[in-house]
Design a protein around this motif. Structure first.
Motif, mmCIF file in Angstrom:
data_model
loop_
_atom_site.group_PDB
_atom_site.id
_atom_site.type_symbol
_atom_site.label_atom_id
_atom_site.label_comp_id
_atom_site.label_asym_id
_atom_site.label_seq_id
_atom_site.Cartn_x
_atom_site.Cartn_y
_atom_site.Cartn_z
ATOM 1 N N SER A 162 21.372 -0.136 -4.894
ATOM 2 C CA SER A 162 22.052 1.076 -5.353
ATOM 3 C C SER A 162 21.911 2.196 -4.332
ATOM 4 O O SER A 162 22.833 2.989 -4.129
ATOM 5 N N SER A 163 20.774 2.242 -3.654
ATOM 6 C CA SER A 163 20.585 3.288 -2.638
ATOM 7 C C SER A 163 21.517 3.057 -1.445
ATOM 8 O O SER A 163 21.977 4.018 -0.823
ATOM 9 N N ASP A 164 21.815 1.773 -1.136
ATOM 10 C CA ASP A 164 22.787 1.480 -0.073
ATOM 11 C C ASP A 164 24.168 2.013 -0.448
ATOM 12 O O ASP A 164 24.869 2.593 0.385
ATOM 13 N N VAL A 165 24.552 1.810 -1.695
ATOM 14 C CA VAL A 165 25.854 2.288 -2.164
ATOM 15 C C VAL A 165 25.898 3.813 -2.112
ATOM 16 O O VAL A 165 26.890 4.401 -1.673
ATOM 17 N N ARG A 166 24.826 4.455 -2.517
ATOM 18 C CA ARG A 166 24.780 5.922 -2.457
ATOM 19 C C ARG A 166 24.895 6.411 -1.012
ATOM 20 O O ARG A 166 25.580 7.392 -0.729
ATOM 21 N N LEU A 199 32.101 10.656 -0.406
ATOM 22 C CA LEU A 199 32.614 10.359 -1.740
ATOM 23 C C LEU A 199 31.584 10.775 -2.774
ATOM 24 O O LEU A 199 30.389 10.589 -2.574
ATOM 25 N N GLU A 200 32.055 11.320 -3.862
ATOM 26 C CA GLU A 200 31.168 11.644 -4.971
ATOM 27 C C GLU A 200 31.343 10.563 -6.033
ATOM 28 O O GLU A 200 32.373 10.507 -6.696
ATOM 29 N N GLN A 215 28.993 4.507 -12.142
ATOM 30 C CA GLN A 215 29.799 3.581 -11.346
ATOM 31 C C GLN A 215 29.023 2.977 -10.172
ATOM 32 O O GLN A 215 29.522 2.070 -9.515
ATOM 33 N N ILE A 216 27.825 3.461 -9.917
ATOM 34 C CA ILE A 216 27.025 2.956 -8.797
ATOM 35 C C ILE A 216 26.781 1.455 -8.943
ATOM 36 O O ILE A 216 26.940 0.694 -7.988
ATOM 37 N N GLU A 217 26.431 1.017 -10.133
ATOM 38 C CA GLU A 217 26.155 -0.407 -10.357
ATOM 39 C C GLU A 217 27.413 -1.253 -10.147
ATOM 40 O O GLU A 217 27.360 -2.334 -9.570
ATOM 41 N N THR A 218 28.561 -0.741 -10.588
ATOM 42 C CA THR A 218 29.829 -1.461 -10.409
ATOM 43 C C THR A 218 30.126 -1.646 -8.928
ATOM 44 O O THR A 218 30.474 -2.743 -8.478
ATOM 45 N N TYR A 219 29.977 -0.573 -8.161
ATOM 46 C CA TYR A 219 30.241 -0.659 -6.726
ATOM 47 C C TYR A 219 29.215 -1.540 -6.020
ATOM 48 O O TYR A 219 29.540 -2.222 -5.049
#
Length: 95
Positions: free
Chosen positions: A6-10, A18-19, A24-28
């Motif tokens: 999740s930290s990679d996605v953030r 992007l905000e 939605q973090i888990e979905t991405y």
């Protein structure tokens, strides 16, 4: 297979400015995992004897040859201008 957190996605979202809502973090994260899994599958394909290409289908240049054609003389064109000064078009001054 690479594990995306999740930290990679953030971090990617921050770099892309992007905000992303927290829900939605888990979905991405899951979607990026699937994409990287597909890339891993592509890397397993043996491409040793396949020549590099830029297109899947060969493209042939279908343009015509450039031919010099005289359609109008300079004098004919200048005579059609609303204002003329010698061999030049006279146009309004623009500041």
């Amino acid at each position: 297979m690479t594990k995306i957190s999740s930290s990679d996605v953030r971090k990617v979202a921050q770099l892309a400015r992007l905000e992303l809502p927290e829900d939605q973090i888990e979905t991405y994260t899951e979607q990026l995992e699937e994409i990287l899994s597909y890339v891993d599958q592509l890397q397993e394909i043996d491409t040793e004897n396949i020549p590099p290409t830029t297109r899947a289908v060969e493209v042939v240049n279908s343009m015509r040859d450039d031919l010099v054609e005289v359609n109008c003389s300079r004098e004919d064109l200048l005579n059609q201008a609303p204002h003329r000064e010698g061999d030049f078009f006279r146009v309004p001054k623009i500041l």
